[in-house]
Design an enzyme around this catalytic site. Structure first.
Site, PDB file in Angstrom:
ATOM      1  N   CYS A 140      -5.305   9.515  -3.370  1.00 53.29           N
ATOM      2  CA  CYS A 140      -4.553   8.621  -2.480  1.00 53.29           C
ATOM      3  C   CYS A 140      -3.159   8.322  -3.010  1.00 53.29           C
ATOM      4  O   CYS A 140      -2.239   8.048  -2.247  1.00 53.29           O
ATOM      5  CB  CYS A 140      -5.253   7.275  -2.325  1.00 53.29           C
TER       6      CYS A 140
ATOM      7  N   ARG B  59      -9.774   5.527  10.807  1.00 55.13           N
ATOM      8  CA  ARG B  59      -8.324   5.340  10.850  1.00 55.13           C
ATOM      9  C   ARG B  59      -7.612   6.292  11.807  1.00 55.13           C
ATOM     10  O   ARG B  59      -6.627   5.922  12.413  1.00 55.13           O
ATOM     11  CB  ARG B  59      -7.738   5.512   9.450  1.00 55.13           C
TER      12      ARG B  59
ATOM     13  N   ASP C 286       0.813  -1.219   0.000  1.00 56.66           N
ATOM     14  CA  ASP C 286       0.000   0.000   0.000  1.00 56.66           C
ATOM     15  C   ASP C 286       0.850   1.273   0.000  1.00 56.66           C
ATOM     16  O   ASP C 286       0.307   2.379   0.084  1.00 56.66           O
ATOM     17  CB  ASP C 286      -0.950   0.002   1.202  1.00 56.66           C
TER      18      ASP C 286
ATOM     19  N   HIS D 202     -11.413   7.037   4.820  1.00 54.57           N
ATOM     20  CA  HIS D 202     -10.475   8.162   4.903  1.00 54.57           C
ATOM     21  C   HIS D 202     -11.213   9.415   4.443  1.00 54.57           C
ATOM     22  O   HIS D 202     -12.037   9.343   3.523  1.00 54.57           O
ATOM     23  CB  HIS D 202      -9.292   7.962   3.947  1.00 54.57           C
TER      24      HIS D 202
HETATM   25  N1  ARG Z   1      -5.448  -0.005   1.015  1.00 54.56           N
HETATM   26  C1  ARG Z   1      -5.170   1.256   1.544  1.00 54.56           C
HETATM   27  C2  ARG Z   1      -5.711   1.378   2.940  1.00 54.56           C
HETATM   28  O1  ARG Z   1      -6.752   0.859   3.221  1.00 54.56           O
HETATM   29  C3  ARG Z   1      -5.751   2.357   0.689  1.00 54.56           C
HETATM   30  C4  ARG Z   1      -5.379   3.719   1.136  1.00 54.56           C
HETATM   31  C5  ARG Z   1      -6.025   4.779   0.351  1.00 54.56           C
HETATM   32  N2  ARG Z   1      -5.511   6.033   0.713  1.00 54.56           N
HETATM   33  C6  ARG Z   1      -6.244   7.111   0.930  1.00 54.56           C
HETATM   34  N3  ARG Z   1      -5.636   8.211   1.219  1.00 54.56           N
HETATM   35  N4  ARG Z   1      -7.551   7.088   0.962  1.00 54.56           N
HETATM   36  O2  ARG Z   1      -5.111   1.954   3.787  1.00 54.56           O
END
Ligand code: ARG
Length: 705
Positions: free
Chosen positions: A264, A139, A65, A168
């Site tokens: 992202c 998160r 990632d 996010h």
């Molecule tokens: N697979 C990553 C996660 O879940 C994707 C992150 C996407 N990044 C973002 N800034 N939305 O963390």
């Protein structure tokens, strides 16, 4: 000019979906095509490179990632707040990003351990540089926002994310140049939506629909008037065009499988310091203490759930576990909320659960005067059923007339300060009312595991009581009724007309005759149907012996009402020998007080029915005074009304065929309430049988003596 803008990207050499940490990754493990991913990434890289400088951080094997550089950290000027990933699957990326920032000469701040924050994925600068929008809920932890404010010297607007798919902030929110905002409102709670609406004028808000949101239309890179994104509907493109933006679509489907898209995959590392800034995070924190059988009774879970549900967050600072079954536990919990308003909402719920401030944080309650009769100050504290104390001049004062949904009025009397619960309508100009949530505590009985089990056993989690369980509750209630009668206590019954329709009238009449009931509360209907049954043998026109409708029977209840009206009152009708049995007959004979509260649908009404509802409420509350038990028999309206005026500590037994009514009353959360989902006629018949059994057992015992 635009070439002074720089972005950080990371090539997808090691990109894949290797694990599931968001709903997009579900079912996509190893399902993305490496070649297509590389091709899509390169296209994005090319589009951005045309308009800005792109820096690259070396991809690392084992950290798939890392392509999502938005999550490296949050940059403002030459300062970076490094990410602390929530999931261990991504925590290994941190040192690589840290090294890159340090090599570039950034000042790097790192958050305390266990305080997750996922960088520019969850923190987006207003493009005018006026403030920072920061997300929390999945998160990033709310408490990280205070650090952002301090380290970056900026005002932080905390937004709570509610939809797992938009975990996010940058998946559903994109500030654009010119003060525009592209966003998906349903991803946020209502408080956050209000905040957004307060800060961004309606003509600047571009709210998108779900179809665009799930294509990651908000996950856009904005450079000047260019908006680069995966895909947008023609309607959205039109809208953006009207606002002066040029949309560039570039497919990023392979990255959508990991829950990311254009934004992202990039991190803007030149975020200029503009405008006049000031550190300010409306995030508030308070530490409260909870004590009791925190684990056994589930109290700690309930408390923590309520904090999260209301939009706050918590940290358990200290937990003293009571080791024996009978010993209690103690927890100090730090509560954070995005604003004072949310903090108040959370604290008032924690106060309900018995939370108290630590002694060093104790402060007097805040008071504000009433300026309009019958109206409390806006911020008044709403009372609960639990015994409550307020701190006044350093002393804890117990509130009189405890009930729920009141305000606390404080007055100086010759005997000292008095605090009492008052209904809004009774507040008088000049009275002082407790506002906010400071200096208030409720005194809770420690809820033991036995109690909770007992409650669970009587209240079926599925809402329906099995036969055997109903019998067990009946046994318990019968025993208690007997105890209360024998010691001269008080039982109040609220009953609905269903009691009569289901054939329970004779049983309730017997309870009254045998001295188990000290007051009866109901409405017009129960009295009418009860007397109809004794005068004409029907209840709302249905023959109670044969269970069939009698021809013309629908007029019976009006005949009854008319008769009682002729005699002037129920008591006079009984005295005249017109009514010769039933519930009201027994009340009159035994001198048991009753109150019939009127409603809009009442026929007649009977002369005894109190159509002035304020008076009816007063009558009810007087009759409830001193009750040891309240039996609520199939009347949602009257039972809930009674529940609202009763303080905790009074045993309530609520019988209704509708589980929703039972649940509604049990939601008071007081340990004393028991709910039984069953036919009320059946319940009363079982209850009478059980009481008869107790009586004959008693007689046998006496004969044996
Ligand atoms: N697979 C990553 C996660 O879940 C994707 C992150 C996407 N990044 C973002 N800034 N939305 O963390």
């Amino acid at each position: 000019m635009t070439d002074s803008i720089r972005f950080l990207m990371c090539a997808p050499d090691h990109y894949d979906v290797d694990y599931v940490i968001n709903p997009w990754m579900e079912g996509n493990i190893h399902k993305s095509s490496r070649d297509r991913a590389v091709e899509q990434w390169q296209k994005l890289h090319y589009i951005i490179k045309d308009r800005a400088i792109v820096d690259l951080v070396a991809p690392e094997k084992g950290w798939p990632d890392m392509v999502f550089t938005a999550n490296a950290g949050l940059v403002l000027g030459k300062t970076v707040v490094l990410s602390r990933f929530y999931h261990k699957e991504r925590q290994g990326e941190e040192p690589f990003f840290q090294k890159w920032f340090e090599d570039q000469g950034y000042t790097v701040y790192t958050l305390p351990k266990d305080l997750p924050f996922e960088g520019a994925g969850d923190a987006l600068l207003d493009r005018e540089g006026r403030w920072l929008w920061a997300g929390y809920g999945f998160r990033s932890e709310l408490d990280s926002h205070a650090y952002l404010a301090k380290w970056l010297d900026i005002e932080v607007m905390s937004l709570r994310l509610m939809d797992e798919r938009f975990y996010h902030l940058d998946t559903c929110f994109c500030p654009l140049s010119g003060g525009y905002l592209l966003y998906y409102p349903p991803a946020f709670d209502s408080y956050s939506n209000r905040l957004i609406e307060m800060r961004v004028a309606s003509e600047k808000r571009i709210a998108i629909a779900e179809a665009d949101a799930v294509n990651f239309a908000c996950n856009a890179v904005n450079i000047g008037n260019i908006v680069i994104l995966n895909k947008a509907s023609s309607g959205l493109k039109q809208r953006l065009k009207e606002a002066g933006f040029e949309v560039i679509e570039t497919p990023l489907t392979e990255f959508l499988k990991a829950g990311g898209a254009a934004k992202c995959l990039t991190l803007r590392v030149t975020e200029p310091l503009i405008g006049e800034r000031h550190a300010n995070a409306p995030v508030e924190s308070r530490t409260v203490q909870l004590e009791g059988h925190l684990l056994d009774s589930g109290l700690i879970n309930r408390a923590l759930d309520r904090i999260l549900e209301a939009g706050g967050s918590f940290q358990v600072l200290n937990f003293q576990l009571g080791e024996q079954k009978q010993s209690t536990s103690k927890a100090d919990v730090k509560v954070s909320a995005p604003s004072h308003e949310v903090m108040e909402a959370i604290l008032s719920q924690l106060i309900d659960l018995g939370a108290v401030n630590l002694p060093q944080d104790e402060r007097d309650a805040k008071l504000e005067p009433v300026v309009l009769n019958g109206v409390a100050p806006g911020d008044f504290y709403v009372t609960t059923i639990y015994p409550t104390e307020v701190r006044l001049n350093g002393q804890w004062v117990r509130i009189k007339n405890q009930r729920m949904d009141g305000a606390i009025a404080v007055s100086q009397t010759p005997e000292g300060i008095v605090a009492r619960c008052k209904l809004l309508r009774d507040l008088q100009v000049g009275e002082q009312v407790v506002v906010d949530v400071q200096g208030i505590r409720t005194v809770r009985k420690t809820e033991s595991r036995e109690h909770r089990n007992a409650q669970e056993f009587s209240f079926m989690s599925a809402g329906v009581s099995s036969e055997r369980r109903v019998e067990l509750v009946v046994e318990q209630v019968a025993w208690e009724l007997r105890q209360i009668r024998d010691r001269g206590g008080k039982v109040v019954v609220t009953a609905g007309p269903v009691v009569i329709h289901t054939g329970g009238g004779q049983h309730l009449a017997q309870l009254i005759r045998e001295g188990y009931v000290q007051a009866l509360l109901g409405g017009n209907a129960i009295a009418v149907h009860d007397m109809e049954q004794s005068m004409l043998g029907t209840s709302l026109g249905v023959d109670m012996k044969r269970g069939v409708a009698v021809r013309g029977g629908h007029r019976h209840h009006l005949k009854v009402i008319n008769t009682v009206r002729r005699y002037g009152s129920i008591a006079k009708t009984v005295e005249a020998g017109i009514v010769q049995g039933g519930v009201l007959y027994e009340c009159v004979r035994a001198g048991i007080p009753f109150s019939l509260a009127g409603s809009i649908r009442d026929d007649g009404p009977l002369p005894d029915t109190q159509m002035d509802l304020i008076k009816a409420q007063e009558e009810y509350s007087q009759l409830i005074q001193g009750a040891n038990m309240i039996l609520m028999l199939s009347s949602m309206l009257h039972s809930i009304g009674v529940g609202n005026m009763t303080a905790s500590g009074v045993k309530m037994v609520c019988v209704d065929i509708n589980p929703a009514v039972v649940t509604k009353l049990s939601d008071r959360g007081s340990v004393e309430s028991v709910g039984v989902v069953t036919d009320v006629g059946l319940f009363l018949s079982l209850l009478i049988q059980q009481l008869d059994k107790l009586t004959s057992r008693y007689q046998i015992a006496q004969v044996g003596e």
